[in-house]
Structure formats: structure tokens, C-alpha cells
Design a protein around this motif. Structure first.
Motif, PDB file in Angstrom:
ATOM      1  N   TYR A   1       0.828  -1.208   0.000  1.00 51.00           N
ATOM      2  CA  TYR A   1       0.000   0.000   0.000  1.00 51.00           C
ATOM      3  C   TYR A   1       0.864   1.261   0.000  1.00 51.00           C
TER       4      TYR A   1
ATOM      5  N   ARG B   1      -4.976  -8.984  -3.584  1.00 49.08           N
ATOM      6  CA  ARG B   1      -3.814  -8.505  -2.836  1.00 49.08           C
ATOM      7  C   ARG B   1      -2.570  -9.328  -3.154  1.00 49.08           C
TER       8      ARG B   1
ATOM      9  N   TYR C   1      -4.483   3.620  -6.529  1.00 50.48           N
ATOM     10  CA  TYR C   1      -4.204   3.302  -5.132  1.00 50.48           C
ATOM     11  C   TYR C   1      -5.445   2.793  -4.416  1.00 50.48           C
TER      12      TYR C   1
END
Length: 612
Positions: free
Chosen positions: A310, A383, A402
Motif C-alpha cells: 500500500y 492482494r 491506489y
């Protein structure tokens, strides 16, 4: 001979229409019995400045250092420190509606841009067909008619998909809406290294460089050529980079500047930015930061690999924003080098809506591994794919966006995001006004309410150009915006734009004299494009959408819902919204569920035409 006479008369009539002057000569049987007349060429008022409108994309209120963020934007800082910062300015909450309202000075449904000009989402109703009428002339048309040269570079986003081939028609391309030159792309988004590129009225092949560099080169070349040919003639430049809309793509020399800068996460980011905003006076001294949105995990609860992933998404985004600021600096520095900067009125709108929520909870490295494009994708699988491809984020091989936690951080001090027309997080965007020759205040803040329709009337009032009753012989609809010129010299002047509706795919709101009522709507974009393990489907019912009420005079970032305390005020505002819905073509209500489930004629055609 008859043809020559008719052509001359036609030409003369055309001149008369353009200049809005009746023919004042005498046409007799012979030349001796006649008197020639030529209309005076269009000229702007003496001493008129150049004008630049800069519109960024999907940035977020609290992203730039100019408005308290921790992402470096020195060019915007300089313009604001030598001009004005507006902290109560608003957009429509999504790109095409904002751009249509900006260009025309009218509300977006009134100019047929309730959604997009894209084939899949346009609908055969006056508020939604995506075709701006000629009766709603643009700022470029007005300034061109008054002696300005007009240029646009970057994102246009208002041309119907079916008109974008080299066969046109071109009346809804930038060239048909008043721009003498255009270099950029016609859609809503494009790859930064392989853009769907257009120059004037032709699709062209990109050269492999970053799009922001190319549009800046072109903007400078337009100015240079114009000033060489007519040094005293002013120009209007609409500079609209794709940044920071996805895909987030930028050279590593820019993204690596932020290595490690976001390792402490989005919660710490929000706290830092909020503190900066208080110091700068961007937010009230007694303001409080809303709780983290329940969709978002606390940063300290994430696993190390999640944090690393992230943080890299945000490093790329930040580098992209700083790079965009640098490209703007090239235009600013060029104007300075030719002694035109002090003679240029510059408006900078930092985002056409709030920060984007379209990157999902996990972020997007490639579109093929996003829930929007892959309906079987689970959150864990997304992910894991992103972690395995972390090195691609920001590169030409990626289509990065993002994750949602960073969108909320970029939107500090607000709760929600792009598309949320019910929320200040979707609609409040920073505005900078810079004109050192004509605005004495330097570095001051303005808190008057403003909306994107206000920039057109602001510009023409400041230039001393009357609003035209006709453009090319077509009667013009009234403007809906309110000039902000009154606020240039008076920080304490009361707001003159006192009422405004919002509506984007079901989410809706109404603002009146500091009070705001809004309703979120489901299913929204996240509901319809969530991961396969996101939970139960949502049943839509416009009548069951819950309205909230806020007094923005005391609660600017919508923390305290007053709907139960002041039901009469809420009812009054809801009635006002219904009046606007009828007045501005908001009806029929259309939402994302209608679009994605192909209930519209065009979306249904696309679905049936798709290969099985």
C-alpha cells in the motif's frame, strides 16, 4: 459573376453574425451607387490579460502541499502564495459533469451531461444524452468571439464516443466548441505512455513519451507561435492533464522521491495533513477530523506485506502529482521568460472531483486484476497478485490506482470520495486564483461558497466581456454560475452563490445558504464492482435512501447529522431539490445499477453486440 456576388454577401453576412453587427453599408445597383462596409474585427478590451484554466483530475482536497498535504507541489504553492486560495469551492463529483459545467457555466444536467458522453452510459433523455447543445456556448467560444486565441491540451472528456473517429462529426470535438487548437485525448482516461491521442481533428500516434510532457510541450508551442505572430493578442489556454486519474504512471525518478515517506500509513497521513491545514487556516481552528471510514482498516492492523504494497501505491501517486506540478511549472516559467506571467490570469482547480475510490480496497496494478474487470476476484487473491507485481506499479506495464485508504487520506478532512455527490469529500476541491497585475491580495484565503459553474462568469466579468446573447447566430441559454470577482478584494464578503444541487448516479444533495441535505444511494459503484467475497447484494430503492442534514457554516466537514433535530429544514431542502430536479433535467433518476445492468438503450446494444 452571380456566384461571386452571392459568395461575397454570404461572407459578409457571416462576418456580421460573428461580430453581432448588422450590415451598415449601402448596396445599390452599381458600385457608384453603393457604399462598402466591413465590420470591425473582434478585439478584447484594451490591456486584456492572457487566461489559463488548469484543471487536474481525481486529486483530493488534502493531497497537495498548497492545501496542507504532504505531497510537494511547489508551483501551486507559489501561485497560491502570490494569489488567492479558495477553500469552499465545489465540483460535480465526477469528471464529465464537472467539465461540462466548467466549460459552459451551466449546471451539468441542463447541458445534457448528467453522466458521461460515453456510449455505454449515455441515455436518451435531455439530462443524459451527453451532447452539449450549441445554446450553451463554452468559455472558448465566448473568448474567441472577443478576439482571443484559444487552445486546449490534455483531457477533454465531452465528445460522444460515436463521434471520435477521424470521420467525426467534429462539432462536439474541442474544435467545434471554440478551441482553435487541441492536443490531448477525448475520453475520460487514457494510458500515459500509449494515449488515445488527438491533435486538432485527427487521431494521431503517440511518440512514447509521458502524456504530461507532450501536452506541456504543445501548450508552450501554441503560446510561442501565437506571441510571435501577434505579440499583443491575448490567448486562452485550457490545460487539463490526465493526472492524477488512474492509471498512475510516472518515471521512478519521481516516485522514488517518496520512498519510505508513507510507511507510517494513511491514519498518520490524515493526522499530519489535518494539523497542517489548521496551521495554514485551510480548515477552521475548532474543526475535528472525522473517524476513519468503516470500510478502511486501521494501518496498525495490517500485515507487513500489506503495508509495503500500500505504501508503494502512494509513493507512485505522490510522484505523479509532483511530476504534474513540475509540468505546470514549465508553462509558468515559459510565461515568465517572455514577460507574460504577470499579464496572465490563472485559475487552478485541483481536481474535477474528490480523490478516486475506483482503486478498490486493495488497489489496482492491472485492470485485469481489478474487481471492476474480474467479477470472480476475491480480496485476498487481488492482494496477492498486487504483492507479486509490486515492482510494476507506476510503470508503463501497469494501470495502477491506489487503494481506498489512501483516497480517504488524500481527501482529508472529509469522509467520502469521488462520485459521492452527497458528500463534501466528493465535491469540495481547492481553487487557486493568480493574477499579480490585477489582484493585490497575496497568499490570502477566501471562504466564499463557489461552484464550478462560477469560473466562466468570473472570467468574463474580470475581463470586461459581456455575456453574449448569441454565438454564431444561436441564442444562448442563461448562465447558472455566479462570478467570484466580488471576493477578490473582500475576504469577508457574503457568498453570492447561495444555492446548488448535486446528483451523480443516484447520490444527491442540495445546498442552500450554508445548509446542506444529502442522500447516499445504493447500490453504488463499490457495491457493483466489489470483490466476489464482498457480501450481500444491495437492492435499490430511491425512496428509501436516507437523507442527512448538515449546517456547513458550523460543521464544514459534515460530522454532525442534524436531520432528526431539524426535520422542517430537511423537508424544505428536499422540496428544493425536487424543484431543481424538474428545472434542470435531473429526472429520470439514473444510477450505476441501470448502467452496469444494461437498462439503457445504448448499454443494451453494446451487451447484445458483444461476442459470446
Amino acid at each position: 459573376m452571380k456566384f461571386l456576388v452571392l459568395s461575397a454577401l454570404t461572407l459578409m453576412t457571416g462576418f456580421a453574425l460573428r461580430a453581432q453587427q448588422p450590415y451598415q453599408g449601402t448596396v445599390g445597383r452599381t458600385l457608384a451607387e453603393s457604399k462598402e462596409w466591413w465590420p470591425a474585427p473582434a478585439k478584447p478590451p484594451a490591456g486584456s490579460p492572457n487566461v489559463i484554466w488548469i484543471l487536474l483530475d481525481d486529486v483530493g482536497f488534502g493531497a497537495t502541499s498548497t492545501f496542507g498535504g504532504v505531497i510537494s507541489t511547489p508551483t501551486f504553492d507559489s501561485l497560491a502564495n502570490n494569489g488567492l486560495r479558495y477553500t469552499n469551492f465545489h465540483t460535480a463529483a465526477i469528471c464529465a459533469p464537472t467539465r461540462a459545467a466548467l466549460m459552459t457555466g451551466r449546471n451539468h444536467h441542463a447541458v445534457h451531461m448528467g453522466g458521461f458522453a460515453h456510449y455505454f452510459s449515455s441515455a436518451g433523455f435531455p439530462g443524459y444524452d451527453g451532447r452539449i447543445p450549441s445554446s450553451s456556448g463554452t468559455i472558448a467560444e465566448i473568448l474567441k468571439e472577443n478576439g482571443y486565441n484559444t487552445f486546449a491540451v490534455g483531457k477533454y472528456g465531452l465528445t460522444p464516443d460515436e463521434d471520435t473517429s477521424d470521420a467525426g462529426p467534429f462539432d462536439r470535438w474541442p474544435s467545434g466548441k471554440g478551441f482553435e487548437h487541441f492536443f490531448g485525448f477525448l475520453g475520460s482516461a487514457t494510458d500515459q505512455y500509449k494515449p488515445a491521442l488527438v491533435e486538432d481533428n485527427a487521431n494521431i500516434k503517440p511518440d512514447g513519451r509521458h502524456l504530461s510532457e507532450q501536452i506541456t510541450d504543445k501548450a508552450i508551442s501554441y503560446i510561442a507561435r501565437q506571441k510571435a505572430a501577434a505579440p499583443d493578442k491575448p490567448f486562452f489556454l485550457y490545460y487539463a492533464p490526465a493526472a492524477t486519474h488512474s492509471p498512475h504512471q510516472v518515471a521512478t525518478e519521481w516516485s522514488d522521491r517518496y520512498k519510505g515517506k508513507f510507511d507510517d500509513g494513511w491514519d498518520a497521513f490524515r493526522e499530519k495533513v489535518f494539523a497542517n491545514q489548521k496551521k495554514l487556516g485551510i480548515v477552521p481552528a475548532n474543526a475535528k477530523l472525522p473517524e476513519r471510514n468503516p470500510y478502511i482498516q486501521a494501518w496498525n492492523e495490517l500485515k507487513p506485506d500489506q503495508k509495503k504494497l500500500y505504501a508503494r501505491f502512494m509513493e507512485v501517486y505522490a510522484g505523479y502529482l509532483t511530476y504534474t506540478d513540475y509540468q505546470v511549472s514549465r508553462v509558468v516559467n515559459y510565461l515568465r521568460s517572455i514577460n507574460q506571467l504577470d499579464n496572465t490570469l490563472i485559475f487552478v482547480v485541483i481536481g474535477d472531483n474528490g480523490a478516486s475510490k475506483e482503486g478498490s480496497l486493495e488497489g489496482v496494478v492491472t485492470d485485469a486484476h481489478s474487481p471492476r474487470r474480474n467479477k470472480t476476484l476475491s480480496r485476498d487473491s487481488a492482494r496477492l497478485f498486487n504483492e507479486a507485481h509490486i515492482a510494476e506499479i507506476g510503470t508503463p506495464a501497469s494501470s495502477a490506482n491506489y487503494p481506498l485508504g489512501w483516497a480517504q487520506a488524500a481527501n482529508t478532512p472529509f469522509k467520502y470520495w469521488k462520485q459521492d455527490a452527497n458528500s463534501e469529500g466528493g465535491t469540495r476541491n481547492p481553487l487557486i486564483v493568480f493574477y499579480p497585475k490585477g489582484i493585490k491580495a497575496k497568499g490570502e484565503i477566501r471562504t466564499q461558497y463557489g461552484y464550478v459553474t462560477d469560473l466562466l462568469p468570473t472570467t468574463i466579468e474580470f475581463l470586461g466581456i459581456p455575456f453574449p446573447q448569441q454565438i454564431r447566430g444561436i441564442k444562448q441559454d442563461s448562465l447558472h454560475g455566479t462570478s467570484l470577482v466580488y471576493s477578490f478584494t473582500d475576504a469577508n464578503a457574503p457568498s453570492r452563490h447561495t444555492e446548488q444541487y448535486y446528483y451523480i448516479f443516484g447520490s444527491r444533495a442540495i445546498y442552500k445558504d450554508g445548509w446542506k441535505a444529502g442522500a447516499a444511494h445504493h447500490p453504488n459503484y463499490e457495491d457493483l464492482n466489489g470483490f466476489s467475497d464482498a457480501g450481500k447484494a444491495v437492492t435499490k430503492d430511491f425512496d428509501k435512501d436516507v437523507w442527512e442534514l448538515y449546517n456547513l457554516n458550523d460543521d464544514f466537514n459534515e460530522r454532525v447529522n442534524l436531520a432528526d433535530k431539524y426535520p422542517e429544514k430537511l423537508a424544505e431542502l428536499k422540496r428544493l431539490f425536487e424543484q431543481d430536479a424538474k428545472k434542470y433535467n435531473i429526472y429520470p433518476f439514473i444510477d450505476w445499477d441501470d448502467v452496469f445492468k444494461a437498462r439503457l438503450i445504448n448499454s443494451r446494444k453494446l451487451l447484445t453486440a458483444a461476442p459470446k
